[in-house]
Each structure stands twice: as C-alpha cells, then as structure tokens.
Design an enzyme around this catalytic site. Sequence first.
Site, mmCIF file in Angstrom:
data_model
loop_
_atom_site.group_PDB
_atom_site.id
_atom_site.type_symbol
_atom_site.label_atom_id
_atom_site.label_comp_id
_atom_site.label_asym_id
_atom_site.label_seq_id
_atom_site.Cartn_x
_atom_site.Cartn_y
_atom_site.Cartn_z
ATOM 1 C CB SER A 131 -0.856 -0.006 1.272
ATOM 2 O OG SER A 131 -1.360 1.289 1.526
ATOM 3 C CE1 TYR A 169 -3.891 -1.724 5.092
ATOM 4 C CE2 TYR A 169 -2.986 0.376 4.349
ATOM 5 C CZ TYR A 169 -3.553 -0.853 4.056
ATOM 6 O OH TYR A 169 -3.783 -1.218 2.744
HETATM 7 P P1 NAP Z 1 -11.300 -6.125 1.080
HETATM 8 O O1 NAP Z 1 -12.307 -5.990 -0.001
HETATM 9 O O2 NAP Z 1 -11.619 -5.671 2.458
HETATM 10 O O3 NAP Z 1 -10.837 -7.649 1.098
HETATM 11 C C1 NAP Z 1 -9.955 -8.117 2.084
HETATM 12 C C2 NAP Z 1 -9.787 -9.611 1.942
HETATM 13 O O4 NAP Z 1 -8.913 -10.058 2.987
HETATM 14 C C3 NAP Z 1 -11.101 -10.356 2.086
HETATM 15 O O5 NAP Z 1 -11.123 -11.434 1.187
HETATM 16 C C4 NAP Z 1 -11.032 -10.847 3.514
HETATM 17 O O6 NAP Z 1 -11.722 -12.054 3.743
HETATM 18 C C5 NAP Z 1 -9.545 -11.125 3.673
HETATM 19 N N1 NAP Z 1 -9.177 -11.200 5.093
HETATM 20 C C6 NAP Z 1 -9.215 -10.198 6.000
HETATM 21 N N2 NAP Z 1 -8.866 -10.666 7.208
HETATM 22 C C7 NAP Z 1 -8.606 -11.998 7.049
HETATM 23 C C8 NAP Z 1 -8.226 -13.042 7.927
HETATM 24 N N3 NAP Z 1 -8.033 -12.828 9.237
HETATM 25 N N4 NAP Z 1 -8.057 -14.282 7.430
HETATM 26 C C9 NAP Z 1 -8.273 -14.525 6.119
HETATM 27 N N5 NAP Z 1 -8.645 -13.586 5.240
HETATM 28 C C10 NAP Z 1 -8.818 -12.340 5.699
HETATM 29 O O7 NAP Z 1 -9.971 -5.344 0.734
HETATM 30 P P2 NAP Z 1 -9.116 -5.110 -0.611
HETATM 31 O O8 NAP Z 1 -9.130 -3.661 -0.858
HETATM 32 O O9 NAP Z 1 -9.502 -6.064 -1.666
HETATM 33 O O10 NAP Z 1 -7.671 -5.464 -0.040
HETATM 34 C C11 NAP Z 1 -6.815 -6.438 -0.595
HETATM 35 C C12 NAP Z 1 -5.373 -5.996 -0.332
HETATM 36 O O11 NAP Z 1 -5.129 -4.783 -1.023
HETATM 37 C C13 NAP Z 1 -5.082 -5.706 1.139
HETATM 38 O O12 NAP Z 1 -3.822 -6.234 1.485
HETATM 39 C C14 NAP Z 1 -5.055 -4.181 1.208
HETATM 40 O O13 NAP Z 1 -4.235 -3.723 2.249
HETATM 41 C C15 NAP Z 1 -4.491 -3.854 -0.161
HETATM 42 N N6 NAP Z 1 -4.751 -2.486 -0.633
HETATM 43 C C16 NAP Z 1 -5.997 -2.104 -1.006
HETATM 44 C C17 NAP Z 1 -6.199 -0.806 -1.486
HETATM 45 C C18 NAP Z 1 -7.546 -0.334 -1.932
HETATM 46 O O14 NAP Z 1 -7.687 0.866 -2.269
HETATM 47 N N7 NAP Z 1 -8.569 -1.167 -1.930
HETATM 48 C C19 NAP Z 1 -5.114 0.084 -1.583
HETATM 49 C C20 NAP Z 1 -3.862 -0.349 -1.187
HETATM 50 C C21 NAP Z 1 -3.676 -1.637 -0.730
HETATM 51 P P3 NAP Z 1 -13.183 -12.096 4.455
HETATM 52 O O15 NAP Z 1 -14.157 -12.055 3.318
HETATM 53 O O16 NAP Z 1 -13.156 -13.388 5.175
HETATM 54 O O17 NAP Z 1 -13.289 -10.906 5.360
#
Ligand code: NAP
Length: 242
Positions: free
Chosen positions: A146, A159
Amino acid sequence: MSSPLRLAGRLALVTGATRGIGRAVALAYAKEGAHLILVGRTAGALEEVDDEIRALGGNATLLTLDLKNRDKIDALGPTIYQRWEKLDILVGNAGILGPLSPLGHVTADAWDEVLNVNLTANWRLIRTLDPLLRRSDAGRAIFVSSGAAVSRAAYWGPYSVSKAGLEALVVTYAREVENTPVRANLINPGPTRTNMRAKAFPGENAASLKTPESIAPTFVKLAEAACTDNGKIFDLKTGDVR
Ligand code: NAP
C-alpha cells in the site's frame, strides 16, 4: 486462432479471495487457465467465487482459513505437498485496515490483529510454502502492499507499519531466492473500489475509483513463468517501480 492461456496448468494460491482485489485476481488467473486454491474465512463467500470460476470453465479448491490461525497456516505447506507436491503461484493479498486513530488510542489487541494478518501471516505463508515454490519450475510470489508503507500518514499507524514490514519481508525473501527459479514481488494497487477503501474513505465517490478487475492484469504478468522481475514494488497509482 486464440492465443494460449498464460497460466495454463499453474497452481495458484490466493489469500483474501472472497472479495475485492483477491477475488478479481482469482478470476483473472482462472481465465488464464490456472487451478486456484482460494483462501478465505467464510466457506459461503468462497463458494460464490468458486461458482464464478466454474462459470468461466475453471476450477478451484476451497480452503477456509483465518490468517490469525498460525497452526493452520503452518499446515498449508505439508497439505499442498501431499496433494500437488509443488506450488507455482502464491498471492498474499488478504489484509485489514485496522483502526485509524492516534497511536496512543490503538488497543493492543487491534495492533496485534493488524500486524498478525498483514505481516506475520505472510511471513508464515512464505515459511511454509517456500519449499513448494522452489519445487515449481517457475515459482512466483506476489504480495499486496500500500502507499501507506511509505506515506506514514498520521492515524494510519498499525496499517502503515504492517505494510512497511511487508515490503521489507518480501524484498528480503526475493534476495534469498535470487539464485533459484522463484521470483517475489509486491504490488501497491493504489486507490481501488473495494470494501476496505470505502471503510478508509467513507465520503468518497466509489465510482471515481478503478475497479479490482482493472488491476488484475499486473498480477497475471508477475505470475507468469516468463516474469524476470524480482524484489520489486509496482505502484499502480503512479506507474513507478521501486
Ligand atoms: P477487502 O475488499 O476488504 O478484502 C480483504 C480480503 O482479505 C477479504 O477477502 C477478507 O476475507 C480477507 N481477510 C481479512 N482478514 C482476514 C483473515 N483474518 N483471514 C483470512 N482472510 C482475511 O480489501 P481489498 O481492498 O480487496 O484489499 C486487498 C489488499 O489490497 C489488502 O492487502 C489491502 O491492504 C491492499 N490495498 C488495497 C487498497 C484499496 O484501495 N482497496 C489500496 C492499497 C492496498 P473475508 O471475506 O473473510 O473478510
């Protein structure tokens, strides 16, 4: 004549595959012919992604796992070895935002949870899956960072620290596998239309953000056997590579 599938026959494990970026990456990999091991906390959500993969003509193995469960992560390597003897692609995508508040207001439990899911779980994944990636002819490890890893913004402490640690972890791993066929890289997706982004910026117009599907091609590129990049951080907001 249609072009050959870019991940035909590859075995790919994706964490956080239930929604957001992980789901889009899993679907993109399935479209390119990979067999998926989908990791997520809830069986029902995994089954929905499995249905989508089947509709594309692909197939997946579902693994219900909370990444806070250290013993279950450690068992992954032996389990996958028994069935497939190797792993071609590991995507460490799952992550949580945790509290956005002054460091002094962050509870110890919240701190531990963010560091456990975003950082320690990925180290444990590397530890248990590295021998299997090395058994592949072209093992590929991709982790999701990130902008917070370097911006160090006020109130984003847990974070930011977890993602800075993740970058150090994965670049260290990349150096350790330099002389093997394994390649390890990170992607910073930049602002992407997911639940996590909506939680971090509730007032934002989500329609103005790029979709998870639009960033999946970079995950495909870094997963291909032809990828030569190693220890790099791809910033999809700026286009920079560190
Ligand atoms: P999201 O929609 O909230 O999805 C997060 C995923 O992580 C979900 O599948 C969730 O599963 C899983 N997860 C969370 N806690 C977990 C646990 N304890 N055990 C197993 N699985 C778990 O978020 P996203 O935006 O797609 O994020 C994906 C990655 O991208 C993350 O690493 C985030 O930091 C990074 N990121 C995102 C953005 C953005 O703008 N979206 C920007 C920079 C970086 P459940 O369905 O079980 O909750």
